[in-house]
Write a protein that holds these residues in place. Structure first.
Motif, PDB file in Angstrom:
ATOM      1  N   VAL A 103      -4.001  16.903 -23.321  1.00 56.35           N
ATOM      2  CA  VAL A 103      -3.336  16.285 -24.470  1.00 56.35           C
ATOM      3  C   VAL A 103      -1.854  16.654 -24.485  1.00 56.35           C
ATOM      4  O   VAL A 103      -0.993  15.813 -24.754  1.00 56.35           O
ATOM      5  CB  VAL A 103      -4.011  16.708 -25.791  1.00 56.35           C
ATOM      6  CG1 VAL A 103      -3.259  16.122 -26.989  1.00 56.35           C
ATOM      7  CG2 VAL A 103      -5.462  16.243 -25.818  1.00 56.35           C
ATOM      8  N   VAL A 160      -3.437   8.365 -32.807  1.00 58.61           N
ATOM      9  CA  VAL A 160      -4.834   8.757 -32.966  1.00 58.61           C
ATOM     10  C   VAL A 160      -5.579   7.746 -33.833  1.00 58.61           C
ATOM     11  O   VAL A 160      -5.139   7.420 -34.935  1.00 58.61           O
ATOM     12  CB  VAL A 160      -4.939  10.157 -33.610  1.00 58.61           C
ATOM     13  CG1 VAL A 160      -6.390  10.606 -33.677  1.00 58.61           C
ATOM     14  CG2 VAL A 160      -4.101  11.159 -32.828  1.00 58.61           C
ATOM     15  N   LYS A 161      -6.695   7.256 -33.340  1.00 61.49           N
ATOM     16  CA  LYS A 161      -7.499   6.292 -34.091  1.00 61.49           C
ATOM     17  C   LYS A 161      -8.112   6.933 -35.328  1.00 61.49           C
ATOM     18  O   LYS A 161      -8.480   8.096 -35.328  1.00 61.49           O
ATOM     19  CB  LYS A 161      -8.618   5.742 -33.206  1.00 61.49           C
ATOM     20  CG  LYS A 161      -8.148   4.841 -32.086  1.00 61.49           C
ATOM     21  CD  LYS A 161      -9.299   4.445 -31.186  1.00 61.49           C
ATOM     22  CE  LYS A 161     -10.378   3.720 -31.957  1.00 61.49           C
ATOM     23  NZ  LYS A 161     -11.490   3.309 -31.080  1.00 61.49           N
ATOM     24  N   LEU A 203     -11.536   8.689 -35.067  1.00 58.71           N
ATOM     25  CA  LEU A 203     -11.561  10.037 -34.499  1.00 58.71           C
ATOM     26  C   LEU A 203     -11.406  11.092 -35.589  1.00 58.71           C
ATOM     27  O   LEU A 203     -11.999  12.168 -35.521  1.00 58.71           O
ATOM     28  CB  LEU A 203     -10.449  10.199 -33.461  1.00 58.71           C
ATOM     29  CG  LEU A 203     -10.568   9.353 -32.190  1.00 58.71           C
ATOM     30  CD1 LEU A 203      -9.406   9.649 -31.263  1.00 58.71           C
ATOM     31  CD2 LEU A 203     -11.886   9.604 -31.492  1.00 58.71           C
ATOM     32  N   SER A 232     -10.685   4.178 -26.249  1.00 57.52           N
ATOM     33  CA  SER A 232     -10.799   5.263 -25.287  1.00 57.52           C
ATOM     34  C   SER A 232     -11.365   4.752 -23.970  1.00 57.52           C
ATOM     35  O   SER A 232     -11.915   3.656 -23.887  1.00 57.52           O
ATOM     36  CB  SER A 232     -11.713   6.362 -25.834  1.00 57.52           C
ATOM     37  OG  SER A 232     -13.037   5.890 -25.890  1.00 57.52           O
ATOM     38  N   ALA A 267      -5.770   6.863 -26.125  1.00 58.08           N
ATOM     39  CA  ALA A 267      -6.814   7.291 -27.059  1.00 58.08           C
ATOM     40  C   ALA A 267      -7.333   8.669 -26.663  1.00 58.08           C
ATOM     41  O   ALA A 267      -7.294   9.059 -25.502  1.00 58.08           O
ATOM     42  CB  ALA A 267      -7.947   6.275 -27.062  1.00 58.08           C
ATOM     43  N   LEU A 268      -7.823   9.398 -27.652  1.00 58.58           N
ATOM     44  CA  LEU A 268      -8.224  10.785 -27.423  1.00 58.58           C
ATOM     45  C   LEU A 268      -9.722  11.001 -27.592  1.00 58.58           C
ATOM     46  O   LEU A 268     -10.188  12.139 -27.625  1.00 58.58           O
ATOM     47  CB  LEU A 268      -7.461  11.696 -28.401  1.00 58.58           C
ATOM     48  CG  LEU A 268      -5.935  11.586 -28.331  1.00 58.58           C
ATOM     49  CD1 LEU A 268      -5.308  12.396 -29.450  1.00 58.58           C
ATOM     50  CD2 LEU A 268      -5.427  12.061 -26.987  1.00 58.58           C
ATOM     51  N   GLY A 318      -4.294  15.784 -35.246  1.00 61.56           N
ATOM     52  CA  GLY A 318      -4.946  14.484 -35.355  1.00 61.56           C
ATOM     53  C   GLY A 318      -4.933  13.923 -36.759  1.00 61.56           C
ATOM     54  O   GLY A 318      -4.930  12.700 -36.945  1.00 61.56           O
ATOM     55  N   ARG A 322      -2.424  11.603 -37.372  1.00 59.07           N
ATOM     56  CA  ARG A 322      -2.655  10.437 -36.519  1.00 59.07           C
ATOM     57  C   ARG A 322      -1.524  10.204 -35.525  1.00 59.07           C
ATOM     58  O   ARG A 322      -1.418   9.143 -34.929  1.00 59.07           O
ATOM     59  CB  ARG A 322      -2.913   9.185 -37.369  1.00 59.07           C
ATOM     60  CG  ARG A 322      -4.143   9.344 -38.271  1.00 59.07           C
ATOM     61  CD  ARG A 322      -4.489   8.086 -39.002  1.00 59.07           C
ATOM     62  NE  ARG A 322      -4.730   7.007 -38.071  1.00 59.07           N
ATOM     63  CZ  ARG A 322      -4.643   5.719 -38.412  1.00 59.07           C
ATOM     64  NH1 ARG A 322      -4.297   5.377 -39.625  1.00 59.07           N
ATOM     65  NH2 ARG A 322      -4.893   4.792 -37.522  1.00 59.07           N
ATOM     66  N   ARG A 323      -0.711  11.214 -35.341  1.00 57.10           N
ATOM     67  CA  ARG A 323       0.331  11.154 -34.324  1.00 57.10           C
ATOM     68  C   ARG A 323       0.469  12.532 -33.692  1.00 57.10           C
ATOM     69  O   ARG A 323       0.456  13.547 -34.383  1.00 57.10           O
ATOM     70  CB  ARG A 323       1.679  10.762 -34.933  1.00 57.10           C
ATOM     71  CG  ARG A 323       1.742   9.364 -35.496  1.00 57.10           C
ATOM     72  CD  ARG A 323       3.084   9.116 -36.142  1.00 57.10           C
ATOM     73  NE  ARG A 323       3.188   7.772 -36.689  1.00 57.10           N
ATOM     74  CZ  ARG A 323       4.232   7.322 -37.363  1.00 57.10           C
ATOM     75  NH1 ARG A 323       5.258   8.120 -37.574  1.00 57.10           N
ATOM     76  NH2 ARG A 323       4.250   6.096 -37.832  1.00 57.10           N
TER      77      ARG A 323
END
Length: 336
Positions: free
Chosen positions: A86, A98-99, A102, A173, A258-259, A308, A311-312
């Motif tokens: 990451v 970040v979705k 998640l 992802s 995507a993570l 997360g 979300r960034r």
């Protein structure tokens, strides 16, 4: 002889990772040919396939009487997934998005799994009953994931709104993209599929066996603990495919990396890669893993979850991740 065993280690690790790919891909095709739901294939084989090398090497370690390698491997792999993969991806891409799913689902599950793992480790061993507990926790995680995502529709990209009102396009992802691919491409059984399935199984067995054998020999030559090699070299080696994919995406300016794979892989490592070997033999936890690895696992997981939530993950956060990983390695080597 040392150079020989280092070479064997590198080749065995490469075979281990490649064999896992063969096994997963062949299993997917067989599942589709047998009319198994693409969704079920996606949340089982695809989602956990990236952790097969860790599982195979951990089982081999227990069978060779080096159970301390297992927990070191799990902790090292999870730390590398977060801080190295990451971190490097965020630096290369300058920002990771970040979705929402998640944060709503995967982050709490990762935090819960990590918390359970830490609690079990406090007595510096993982015994049969605790292995059962980890596997039961994975069953709950698995069923909950299926229940939450059974209506999920995989699309090439999603438009989401970040805090502040900005709209972003978020790529699914790698696991999600793979699920979409297998849904769109029905498979027919043929000799090649079964050949690569068998080669994958054989490769996993041989690769895992010689990976652990070489670790034991190298530790003997260098007079260092096997856990040190497991928490560094094995962990990074088994994470290389994901690292390569993430960096390539960043170089191609696909900032919306995507993570999801990191969350899923880390949960699987904790609950399955540690759980199954514990059924074979109690897992020992050496001082290096407990006193250095465990605190850094907590730090890495907390940072990942906290990052997360916004979300960034910005470039400066990625740089911080990498610096912490370097600090982790330096501490393992007892350089300060």
């Amino acid at each position: 002889m040392l150079i020989f065993w280092i070479l064997i280690f590198i080749l065995s690790l490469a075979l281990l990772v490649k064999s896992a790919d063969w096994f997963v891909e062949s299993s997917e095709k067989i599942g589709l040919a047998l009319k198994i739901s693409p969704f079920i294939i996606g949340v089982t084989i695809v989602s956990i396939g990236t952790s097969f090398p860790e599982l195979a090497s951990s089982i081999a370690a227990v069978l060779k009487g080096a159970s301390e390698i297992v927990v070191a491997n799990v902790i090292g792999s999870n730390i590398a997934n977060i801080l190295l993969i990451v971190g490097l991806s965020a630096v290369m891409a300058r920002i990771l998005l970040v979705k929402r799913s998640l944060i709503d689902l995967d982050a709490p599950l990762l935090a819960a799994a990590t918390g359970l793992f830490i609690f079990i480790m406090l007595d510096r061993k993982i015994v049969f009953g605790e292995g059962i507990l980890l596997l039961l926790a994975f069953l709950v995680y698995f069923l909950y994931t299926i229940f939450q995502r059974r209506e999920e529709i995989i699309t090439p990209e999603l438009v989401e709104v970040l805090p502040g009102g900005a709209e972003i396009k978020v790529l699914p992802s790698r696991a999600e993209r793979r699920r979409k691919e297998i849904k769109e491409k029905p498979s027919k059984l043929n000799f090649r599929i079964f050949l690569f399935l068998i080669l994958g199984i054989i490769g996993l067995a041989i690769g895992a066996n010689y990976t652990i054998e070489s670790v034991l020999k190298i530790s003997e030559f260098l007079k260092i603990s096997t856990a040190l090699i497991a928490i560094t070299a094995i962990a990074v080696g088994t994470s290389l495919p994901e690292l390569v994919v993430s960096v390539r995406a960043a170089i191609k300016k696909k900032y919306e990396i995507a993570l999801g794979n990191i969350f899923g892989s880390n949960v699987f490592n904790i609950l399955i890669v540690a759980g199954i070997p514990a059924l074979i033999k109690p897992l020992a936890i050496d001082n290096l893993t407990f006193l250095v690895g465990l605190p850094f696992l907590v730090i890495a997981t907390l940072l990942f979850v906290i990052s997360g939530i916004s979300r960034r993950i910005h470039i400066w956060e990625g740089a911080m991740y990498l610096l912490i990983y370097i600090l982790f390695i330096v501490k393992l080597l007892n350089l300060f």
